[in-house]
Design an enzyme around this catalytic site. Structure first.
Site, short mmCIF file in Angstrom:
data_model
loop_
_atom_site.label_atom_id
_atom_site.label_comp_id
_atom_site.label_asym_id
_atom_site.label_seq_id
_atom_site.Cartn_x
_atom_site.Cartn_y
_atom_site.Cartn_z
N SER A 42 2.61 4.84 1.07
CA SER A 42 3.25 5.27 2.31
C SER A 42 2.19 5.92 3.20
O SER A 42 1.37 6.71 2.71
CB SER A 42 4.36 6.28 1.97
N SER A 69 5.94 -1.98 -1.91
CA SER A 69 5.94 -2.92 -3.06
C SER A 69 4.96 -2.48 -4.14
O SER A 69 3.95 -3.14 -4.36
CB SER A 69 5.69 -4.36 -2.60
N GLY A 105 0.84 -1.20 0.00
CA GLY A 105 0.00 0.00 0.00
C GLY A 105 0.87 1.24 0.00
O GLY A 105 2.10 1.16 0.20
N GLY A 109 -0.90 2.61 6.39
CA GLY A 109 -1.13 1.90 7.66
C GLY A 109 -0.47 0.54 7.76
O GLY A 109 -0.75 -0.21 8.71
N LYS A 110 0.43 0.23 6.84
CA LYS A 110 1.06 -1.11 6.82
C LYS A 110 1.81 -1.41 8.13
O LYS A 110 1.56 -2.44 8.75
CB LYS A 110 2.05 -1.21 5.64
P1 ADP Z 1 2.95 2.77 6.32
O1 ADP Z 1 3.70 1.71 7.08
O2 ADP Z 1 1.93 2.20 5.38
O3 ADP Z 1 3.81 3.79 5.71
P2 ADP Z 1 2.22 3.75 8.95
O4 ADP Z 1 1.59 2.59 9.61
O5 ADP Z 1 3.65 4.08 9.27
O6 ADP Z 1 2.05 3.57 7.37
O7 ADP Z 1 1.37 5.05 9.15
C1 ADP Z 1 -0.02 5.07 9.10
C2 ADP Z 1 -0.56 6.18 9.97
O8 ADP Z 1 -1.97 6.23 9.83
C3 ADP Z 1 -0.24 5.97 11.44
O9 ADP Z 1 0.06 7.19 12.02
C4 ADP Z 1 -1.56 5.39 11.98
O10 ADP Z 1 -1.74 5.67 13.35
C5 ADP Z 1 -2.60 6.11 11.12
N1 ADP Z 1 -3.86 5.39 10.93
C6 ADP Z 1 -5.09 5.95 11.04
N2 ADP Z 1 -6.07 5.05 10.82
C7 ADP Z 1 -5.45 3.88 10.55
C8 ADP Z 1 -5.93 2.57 10.23
N3 ADP Z 1 -7.24 2.31 10.16
N4 ADP Z 1 -5.02 1.61 10.02
C9 ADP Z 1 -3.70 1.88 10.09
N5 ADP Z 1 -3.19 3.08 10.37
C10 ADP Z 1 -4.05 4.09 10.61
#
Ligand code: ADP
Length: 378
Positions: free
Chosen positions: A221, A293, A219, A224-225
């Site tokens: 950046s 990815s 997904g 939420g991964k």
């Molecule tokens: P990625 O790893 O995809 O780059 P992150 O997990 O580091 O993303 O960041 C996602 C951000 O979005 C975090 O700050 C998280 O708290 C927030 N967020 C809000 N709602 C959600 C959700 N439903 N699932 C995952 N993250 C969420």
């Protein structure tokens, strides 16, 4: 003797029934006293008699043979090479850029295998024959590269006359991308045999009381991964399961610290992660891979390393606008300032998964709920 008759006999097996084998002759011709080898199954049989049948050659053999249609047949005294790595000269015909590490279908004398360009050595300038260093290849360019196949094939290196030395590369949708000639095999393959150890994946995972899987989160950046991956890992741990989270931080700072964010580096990044995950899976672990990815072809390549049902692709979905609003690492702000280039969603594409096992819409599903759904799926 004519040139034709002096050439090695090469044929493709097109049918087999008991003692008789029907072959499509590619080069040379068989004689009734020959001993033939069926390269894929490594069986040898004496020819008792030969006859023509519908333009093909039918051989009556001294005993039944259990060979597969598509195998290359040759005289046992002049066998082709049979390995899974070689160096080749390739003419790139597609307008799509060639990227080392990406997997393609290779077709050589009717044998079809998955192939990866494991190392791009250099480009060859058509007019002068000069060698030029290169990281990627554009349409109508010729280059020398090493190829790595997912299984052995029979071929004749360095003999442009033989059909068994030429090949085509095709994309997943069967478009011809390139044509090539095999220059020589890379012997390394025949020395590195995967050890068939009695302690195998099944034994190791039984000990851990779990079925090894790979949860592949993809997904944009900030979609939420990492947040979801961390919750999954904690929940699995609480359930007494052995899991390991692979993400950008522990990979980009170590194993892949030599890689940047160009298309070619992104392909190599995913290839290394997929191979590492495969080793971890073999150790009996549940692997959670959390990487943008962005390219469909790399996710397909990663999937192809695993057995049916092991690879669970999870699309962690959120709109670009929402990701930019969340921006937990301030990356989107940097992109807007022009401080980051090649950023997914802006100047680097994201191919949305077409058929992921799971899709999570993080605009409506909480991270906790997402992690629970994924664990339920396991
Ligand atoms: P990625 O790893 O995809 O780059 P992150 O997990 O580091 O993303 O960041 C996602 C951000 O979005 C975090 O700050 C998280 O708290 C927030 N967020 C809000 N709602 C959600 C959700 N439903 N699932 C995952 N993250 C969420």
């Amino acid at each position: 003797m004519t040139e034709e008759k002096s050439s090695a006999f090469r044929a493709r097996l097109i049918g087999v029934a008991g003692n008789s084998a029907t072959m499509e002759v590619l080069d040379g011709e068989a004689r009734s006293s020959d001993e033939l080898v069926f390269c894929g199954s490594a069986q040898t049989r004496k020819v008792l008699s030969l006859r023509e049948y519908n333009g093909h050659t039918m051989a009556e053999l001294d005993s039944p043979v259990e060979a597969q249609v598509g195998e290359i047949v040759a005289r046992s005294v002049e066998r082709p090479e049979y390995v899974d790595q070689f160096e080749a000269k390739i003419f790139w015909m597609s307008e799509r850029e060639m990227l080392p590490g990406r997997s393609y279908s290779l077709i050589c004398a009717g044998q079809s295998v998955d192939a990866t360009i494991s190392k791009l050595k250099y480009k060859v300038e058509e007019s002068s024959g000069k060698h030029i260093a290169a990281n990627s290849i554009a349409q109508d360019e010729t280059f020398i590269a090493n190829l790595s196949l997912d299984r052995n094939i029979a071929f004749d290196p360095g003999s442009t006359r033989l059909e068994t030395s030429r090949f085509e590369l095709r994309s997943g949708d069967s478009k011809i991308l390139a044509r090539g000639e095999i220059r020589h095999s890379l012997r390394r393959a025949s020395n590195v045999h995967w050890q068939a150890l009695a302690v195998d994946k099944i034994a190791r995972s039984k000990l851990k009381n779990q079925t090894p899987k790979i949860i592949w989160l993809t997904g944009l950046s900030a979609s939420g991964k990492s947040t979801i991956a961390n919750i999954i890992e904690k929940k699995l741990l609480a359930m007494g399961k052995h899991a390991y989270l692979l993400d950008g931080d522990n990979v980009r700072h170590g194993l892949n610290k030599d890689l940047g964010f160009t298309a070619a580096d992104r392909v190599e990044n995913i290839r290394r992660i997929a191979e590492t995950s495969k080793l971890m899976l073999d150790a009996g672990l549940i692997v959670i891979a959390s990487f943008i990815s962005p390219f469909r072809a790399e996710r397909r390549m990663a999937r192809s390393l695993f057995e049916e049902g092991e690879f669970i692709e999870v699309h962690v979905d959120a709109s670009l606008a929402l990701c930019e609003e969340r921006d937990p690492k301030g990356l989107y702000k940097k992109v807007r300032r022009g401080a980051i280039t090649n950023f997914t969603g802006f100047d680097s594409p994201y191919d949305r998964p077409e058929k992921p096992e799971i899709r999570i819409d993080t605009e409506t599903v909480s991270a906790e709920e997402a992690a629970s759904r994924i664990i339920d799926y396991l």
